[in-house]
Design an enzyme around this catalytic site. Sequence first.
Site, PDB file in Angstrom:
ATOM      1  N   CYS A 142       0.845  -1.248   0.163  1.00 14.69           N
ATOM      2  CA  CYS A 142       0.069  -0.058   0.058  1.00 14.69           C
ATOM      3  C   CYS A 142       0.796   1.274  -0.112  1.00 14.69           C
ATOM      4  CB  CYS A 142      -1.068  -0.073   1.127  1.00 14.69           C
ATOM      5  SG  CYS A 142      -2.361   1.133   0.863  1.00 14.69           S
ATOM      6  N   HIS A 235      -4.243  -4.218   0.317  1.00 15.98           N
ATOM      7  CA  HIS A 235      -3.876  -5.019   1.661  1.00 15.98           C
ATOM      8  C   HIS A 235      -4.419  -6.385   1.390  1.00 15.98           C
ATOM      9  CE1 HIS A 235      -2.571  -1.409   4.169  1.00 15.98           C
ATOM     10  NE2 HIS A 235      -3.509  -0.595   3.529  1.00 15.98           N
ATOM     11  N   GLU A 237      -3.335  -8.531   3.330  1.00 14.62           N
ATOM     12  CA  GLU A 237      -3.267  -9.176   4.463  1.00 14.62           C
ATOM     13  C   GLU A 237      -4.537  -8.955   5.400  1.00 14.62           C
ATOM     14  OE1 GLU A 237      -1.832  -5.053   4.974  1.00 14.62           O
ATOM     15  OE2 GLU A 237      -1.809  -6.537   3.546  1.00 14.62           O
TER      16      GLU A 237
END
Length: 306
Positions: A142, A235, A237
């Site tokens: 990001c 993102h 994750e």
Amino acid sequence: MPIRIQSDLPAIEVLESENIFVMPLDRAAGQDIRPLKIAILNLMPTKMETETQLLRLLGNTPLQVDVELLHPATHISKNTSPSHLNKYYRTFNQVCAKRFDGLIVTGAPVEKLDFHEVDYWEEMCRIMEWARTNVYSTLYICWGAQAGLYYYYGIEKHPLPEKLSGIYNHKVLNPYHPLMRGFDDNYFAPHSRYTQVLLEDIQKHKELIPLAVSDLAGLHIVAERGGRRIFVTGHAEYDRDTLAKEYFRDLNKGLDPKVPYNYFPNDDPAQTPPFTWRSNAHLLVANWLNYYVYQQVPFDFIHQEG
């Protein structure tokens, strides 16, 4: 295979409840295995949640991973206690003499600022310069990806008309690239940002390979030829509820946020969002660790002089 971290890190309890193999350092020391040494520069305000998210992905591979958590010394965290940082984190000055097989640089909520206005930008530049010689492969996420593309290539970020938040469909541009092996032609991934990097700016640099884009969210994954740096603008994750927490946080601040795109069923924030990007997140990190860290890094890389 296990991730090796301090035995009392709070993330361990969550990971073990998910049957992710976490090995305390004292037990790992008895094994005659050369683990991968991975540093995580955690710039997120929710550091403890981000630790768990990234460790979950690192722990779902057949490789033993030795993790070092880092935070910028030139920034005072408002959301993570000093005791947690002092106990589990180190600063760049404490590790700058070391080498790492891999480094993960997270996002940060500073996208609206010019890079040079970020209070830890000078330290960030020192880390990125150090990574040229002391890290074999770096995964930038990001804002971290935007910062890396700007530092190494002079590629600017551009403001969006409004915050980009939601789960977006992406198209794989190069299915035979090692980083994209196993990905479906189209896959979902979360984004949460106010700025973007343009595909046409990436295409001006022959060293960079765009790997995935979204019609709505734009560029998603870029790799350097050779894989020494990977840039991911979203993102992967994020947990199932991370965007929900961001949405309700902004709502409580009176920011009048839009409901995240393609996230809540029927755009109803009272409903539980489906976890539609989990397998892609695991695949992305596993491919990075396998093809650009484990298979490429020289065995004695971490013992070489910087």
